[in-house]
Design a protein around this motif. Structure first.
Motif: not given
Length: 161
Positions: A77-102
């Motif tokens: 969609s165009g988002i370059s980064c996600v900042i959060a207090e905390t992430f669900a662990r599976i989402f965290y891993r999936n994000a890094i695996n597809i190259g989305l900085p969090i």
């Protein structure tokens, strides 16, 4: 590596079915799939987001089912980064695996507001709110994660080795 853009702010427990509703999971084209990103809570999101914008959320972002589609549609969609207090662990891993900085940074996630202009330095983990002038220390990316992000995901990174 850096991200710089306008903020889209969301609350606690944004689950993968909110990020990309299950009714669209039969779509195989990532661009077409991304047209439905966040639509159940922000119908105009895909029309407002511009390349480089940043998503900010509170606790437990990406909870719910282990859906690789969720970080993919955010990235496409165009988002370059996600900042959060905390992430669900599976989402965290999936994000890094597809190259989305969090980046986890509770203080920044609480203070930053919708439409603020924010810069993120992935090397240092520094998050700078250009709107308010406040700076936050987020979690810096380890070198191997920076390489995965730079390669646009784990598969590309492995193929480059």
């Amino acid at each position: 590596m850096q991200a710089k853009g306008r903020v889209f702010k969301y609350g606690d427990n944004v689950d993968t079915d909110v990020i990309i509703p299950a009714r669209y999971l039969a779509i195989s084209d990532p661009r077409e799939l991304a047209e439905h990103c966040m639509e159940d809570i922000d119908k105009e999101f895909v029309h407002k987001v511009k390349p480089g914008d940043i998503m900010v959320a509170n606790k437990n972002f990406g909870c719910g089912s282990s859906r690789e589609h969720a970080p993919l549609v955010i990235k496409v969609s165009g988002i370059s980064c996600v900042i959060a207090e905390t992430f669900a662990r599976i989402f965290y891993r999936n994000a890094i695996n597809i190259g989305l900085p969090i980046i986890e940074c509770p203080e920044a996630a609480k203070d930053i507001q919708d439409k603020d202009e924010v810069e993120v330095d992935f090397d240092s983990g520094i998050i700078y709110n250009r709107t308010t002038g406040k700076q936050y220390q987020g979690q810096a990316f380890p070198e191997f994660m920076q390489k995965i992000i730079k390669a646009e995901g784990l598969i590309n990174y492995i193929n480059e080795q």
